[in-house]
Write a protein that holds these residues in place. Structure first.
Motif, PDB file in Angstrom:
ATOM      1  N   PRO A 132      -5.784  -6.411  -7.674  1.00  0.00           N
ATOM      2  CA  PRO A 132      -5.780  -5.060  -8.122  1.00  0.00           C
ATOM      3  C   PRO A 132      -6.814  -4.376  -6.940  1.00  0.00           C
ATOM      4  CG  PRO A 132      -6.452  -6.383 -10.080  1.00  0.00           C
ATOM      5  CD  PRO A 132      -6.469  -7.123  -8.798  1.00  0.00           C
ATOM      6  N   TYR A 133      -7.514  -4.844  -6.381  1.00  0.00           N
ATOM      7  CA  TYR A 133      -8.354  -4.049  -5.485  1.00  0.00           C
ATOM      8  C   TYR A 133      -7.889  -3.954  -4.075  1.00  0.00           C
ATOM      9  CZ  TYR A 133     -11.588  -4.350  -9.313  1.00  0.00           C
ATOM     10  OH  TYR A 133     -12.092  -4.425 -10.513  1.00  0.00           O
ATOM     11  N   ALA A 134      -6.830  -4.771  -3.872  1.00  0.00           N
ATOM     12  CA  ALA A 134      -6.246  -4.928  -2.419  1.00  0.00           C
ATOM     13  C   ALA A 134      -5.452  -3.888  -1.847  1.00  0.00           C
ATOM     14  CB  ALA A 134      -5.662  -6.345  -2.370  1.00  0.00           C
ATOM     15  N   ALA A 135      -5.828  -3.412  -0.742  1.00  0.00           N
ATOM     16  CA  ALA A 135      -4.695  -2.377  -0.160  1.00  0.00           C
ATOM     17  C   ALA A 135      -3.788  -3.074   0.522  1.00  0.00           C
ATOM     18  CB  ALA A 135      -5.674  -1.879   1.246  1.00  0.00           C
ATOM     19  N   PHE A 136      -3.912  -4.321   1.000  1.00  0.00           N
ATOM     20  CA  PHE A 136      -2.732  -5.090   1.545  1.00  0.00           C
ATOM     21  C   PHE A 136      -2.881  -6.669   0.926  1.00  0.00           C
ATOM     22  CE2 PHE A 136      -0.780  -7.755   4.936  1.00  0.00           C
ATOM     23  CZ  PHE A 136       0.867  -7.087   5.032  1.00  0.00           C
ATOM     24  N   ARG A 137      -2.065  -7.185   0.772  1.00  0.00           N
ATOM     25  CA  ARG A 137      -1.936  -8.787   0.353  1.00  0.00           C
ATOM     26  C   ARG A 137      -0.957  -9.452   1.079  1.00  0.00           C
ATOM     27  NH1 ARG A 137      -1.348 -12.655  -2.246  1.00  0.00           N
ATOM     28  NH2 ARG A 137      -2.442 -13.710  -4.122  1.00  0.00           N
ATOM     29  N   VAL A 138      -1.338 -10.798   1.507  1.00  0.00           N
ATOM     30  CA  VAL A 138      -0.259 -11.981   2.113  1.00  0.00           C
ATOM     31  C   VAL A 138      -0.343 -13.069   1.038  1.00  0.00           C
ATOM     32  CG1 VAL A 138       0.343 -13.380   3.697  1.00  0.00           C
ATOM     33  CG2 VAL A 138      -0.496 -10.638   4.181  1.00  0.00           C
ATOM     34  N   GLY A 178     -18.183 -13.898  -4.807  1.00  0.00           N
ATOM     35  CA  GLY A 178     -17.471 -13.369  -3.807  1.00  0.00           C
ATOM     36  C   GLY A 178     -16.591 -12.140  -4.267  1.00  0.00           C
ATOM     37  N   PHE A 179     -16.113 -12.060  -5.427  1.00  0.00           N
ATOM     38  CA  PHE A 179     -15.474 -11.035  -6.116  1.00  0.00           C
ATOM     39  C   PHE A 179     -16.120  -9.540  -6.090  1.00  0.00           C
ATOM     40  CE2 PHE A 179     -14.111  -9.014 -10.340  1.00  0.00           C
ATOM     41  CZ  PHE A 179     -12.847  -8.494  -9.706  1.00  0.00           C
ATOM     42  N   ARG A 180     -17.486  -9.931  -6.563  1.00  0.00           N
ATOM     43  CA  ARG A 180     -18.279  -8.505  -6.366  1.00  0.00           C
ATOM     44  C   ARG A 180     -18.218  -7.884  -4.984  1.00  0.00           C
ATOM     45  NH1 ARG A 180     -24.186 -11.041  -6.898  1.00  0.00           N
ATOM     46  NH2 ARG A 180     -23.664 -12.801  -5.801  1.00  0.00           N
ATOM     47  N   PHE A 181     -17.974  -8.593  -3.890  1.00  0.00           N
ATOM     48  CA  PHE A 181     -18.088  -7.720  -2.626  1.00  0.00           C
ATOM     49  C   PHE A 181     -16.646  -7.244  -2.517  1.00  0.00           C
ATOM     50  CE2 PHE A 181     -20.943 -11.482  -1.770  1.00  0.00           C
ATOM     51  CZ  PHE A 181     -22.119 -10.636  -1.928  1.00  0.00           C
ATOM     52  N   VAL A 182     -15.721  -7.734  -3.010  1.00  0.00           N
ATOM     53  CA  VAL A 182     -14.294  -7.071  -3.205  1.00  0.00           C
ATOM     54  C   VAL A 182     -14.347  -5.632  -3.945  1.00  0.00           C
ATOM     55  CG1 VAL A 182     -11.808  -7.400  -3.750  1.00  0.00           C
ATOM     56  CG2 VAL A 182     -13.070  -8.927  -2.509  1.00  0.00           C
ATOM     57  N   ARG A 183     -14.898  -5.743  -5.216  1.00  0.00           N
ATOM     58  CA  ARG A 183     -14.952  -4.824  -5.866  1.00  0.00           C
ATOM     59  C   ARG A 183     -15.832  -3.542  -5.257  1.00  0.00           C
ATOM     60  NH1 ARG A 183     -16.677  -6.507 -11.867  1.00  0.00           N
ATOM     61  NH2 ARG A 183     -18.578  -6.363 -10.731  1.00  0.00           N
ATOM     62  N   TYR A 184     -16.998  -4.044  -4.512  1.00  0.00           N
ATOM     63  CA  TYR A 184     -18.005  -3.004  -4.033  1.00  0.00           C
ATOM     64  C   TYR A 184     -17.334  -2.306  -2.796  1.00  0.00           C
ATOM     65  CZ  TYR A 184     -21.961  -1.539  -1.398  1.00  0.00           C
ATOM     66  OH  TYR A 184     -22.876  -0.810  -0.570  1.00  0.00           O
ATOM     67  N   ALA A 185     -16.176  -3.221  -2.206  1.00  0.00           N
ATOM     68  CA  ALA A 185     -15.599  -2.591  -0.897  1.00  0.00           C
ATOM     69  C   ALA A 185     -14.627  -1.440  -1.499  1.00  0.00           C
ATOM     70  CB  ALA A 185     -14.978  -3.558   0.041  1.00  0.00           C
ATOM     71  N   ALA A 186     -13.876  -1.761  -2.381  1.00  0.00           N
ATOM     72  CA  ALA A 186     -12.770  -1.209  -2.870  1.00  0.00           C
ATOM     73  C   ALA A 186     -13.578   0.290  -3.445  1.00  0.00           C
ATOM     74  CB  ALA A 186     -12.025  -1.736  -3.819  1.00  0.00           C
ATOM     75  N   LYS A 187     -14.347  -0.081  -4.188  1.00  0.00           N
ATOM     76  CA  LYS A 187     -15.255   1.193  -4.851  1.00  0.00           C
ATOM     77  C   LYS A 187     -15.650   2.273  -3.776  1.00  0.00           C
ATOM     78  CE  LYS A 187     -18.598   2.664  -7.943  1.00  0.00           C
ATOM     79  NZ  LYS A 187     -19.808   2.202  -8.806  1.00  0.00           N
ATOM     80  N   ALA A 188     -16.174   1.712  -2.492  1.00  0.00           N
ATOM     81  CA  ALA A 188     -16.786   2.536  -1.506  1.00  0.00           C
ATOM     82  C   ALA A 188     -15.448   3.096  -0.587  1.00  0.00           C
ATOM     83  CB  ALA A 188     -17.655   1.597  -0.682  1.00  0.00           C
ATOM     84  N   GLY A 189     -14.241   2.592  -1.075  1.00  0.00           N
ATOM     85  CA  GLY A 189     -12.705   3.228  -0.117  1.00  0.00           C
ATOM     86  C   GLY A 189     -12.664   2.130   1.073  1.00  0.00           C
ATOM     87  N   THR A 190     -13.296   1.439   1.079  1.00  0.00           N
ATOM     88  CA  THR A 190     -13.156   0.152   2.378  1.00  0.00           C
ATOM     89  C   THR A 190     -11.932  -0.558   2.058  1.00  0.00           C
ATOM     90  OG1 THR A 190     -15.585   0.316   3.131  1.00  0.00           O
ATOM     91  CG2 THR A 190     -14.316  -1.315   3.694  1.00  0.00           C
ATOM     92  N   PRO A 191     -10.877  -0.483   2.919  1.00  0.00           N
ATOM     93  CA  PRO A 191      -9.648  -1.468   2.748  1.00  0.00           C
ATOM     94  C   PRO A 191     -10.136  -2.725   2.629  1.00  0.00           C
ATOM     95  CG  PRO A 191      -9.407  -0.011   4.465  1.00  0.00           C
ATOM     96  CD  PRO A 191     -10.780   0.187   4.170  1.00  0.00           C
ATOM     97  N   VAL A 192      -9.261  -3.457   1.371  1.00  0.00           N
ATOM     98  CA  VAL A 192      -9.470  -4.952   1.360  1.00  0.00           C
ATOM     99  C   VAL A 192      -8.101  -5.717   1.576  1.00  0.00           C
ATOM    100  CG1 VAL A 192      -9.802  -6.654  -0.440  1.00  0.00           C
ATOM    101  CG2 VAL A 192     -11.349  -4.677  -0.551  1.00  0.00           C
ATOM    102  N   LEU A 193      -8.217  -6.893   2.346  1.00  0.00           N
ATOM    103  CA  LEU A 193      -7.045  -7.392   2.705  1.00  0.00           C
ATOM    104  C   LEU A 193      -7.167  -8.730   2.246  1.00  0.00           C
ATOM    105  CD1 LEU A 193      -8.065  -5.246   5.421  1.00  0.00           C
ATOM    106  CD2 LEU A 193      -5.578  -5.837   5.936  1.00  0.00           C
TER     107      LEU A 193
END
Length: 155
Positions: free
Chosen positions: A128-134, A102-117
């Motif tokens: 560290p890759y999250a644009a927003f966190r709850v 699962g983690f690899r998809f978060v890293r991939y999205a962040a590297k591509a500039g896709t926001p991670v929530l």
């Protein structure tokens, strides 16, 4: 739809094709069927338990999921990357992201500039890759989100 895969021939089939066999067996042998579908069985039944075999090769059936320690099929990983490429954001719900699958998809999205929530109780490997966190239990966070999205109630 839940699917089952045979460890021997890799044949995939719908769970319902085996459900009647399991239902008859558990109804006859179970002392209790729990809400999650697990059953409590007498010791003598557990000692003689046999797995319902594949009707093609006789191999062991398992849910068509990836268990801890198994590899995610390459085609599934590629499909996930493709979905991220087309997404406006990636939402992680209730995961510590400890497992690489699962983690690899978060890293991939962040590297591509896709926001991670991320919505999760406690820290996650993806923070560290999250644009927003709850930081809340998932049920509580989603309940609040639904209430806010529904607007003021009309009594």
């Amino acid at each position: 739809m839940p699917r089952w895969r045979t460890c021997g021939c890799s044949r995939s089939s719908a769970r319902r094709s085996y459900q009647s066999t399991w239902r008859a067996w558990t109804a006859a042998e179970a002392t209790r069927i729990n809400p999650d579908g697990d059953v409590e069985l007498p010791d003598d039944v557990v000692r003689t338990f046999t797995v319902v075999p594949c009707t093609v090769c006789g191999g062991v059936l398992k849910p068509d999921v990836v268990f801890f320690g198994e590899n995610v099929p390459k085609s599934r990983v590629e499909r996930c990357y493709s979905l991220i490429d087309d997404a406006n954001a990636v939402l992680v719900l209730g995961s510590s992201l400890t497992v690489m699958s699962g983690f690899r998809f978060v890293r991939y999205a962040a590297k591509a500039g896709t926001p991670v929530l991320i919505i999760n109780q406690g820290l996650t490997r993806g923070d560290p890759y999250a644009a927003f966190r709850v930081d809340l239990p998932l049920g509580q966070a989603l309940g609040e989100l639904v209430r806010k999205a529904s607007g003021p109630s009309h009594a």
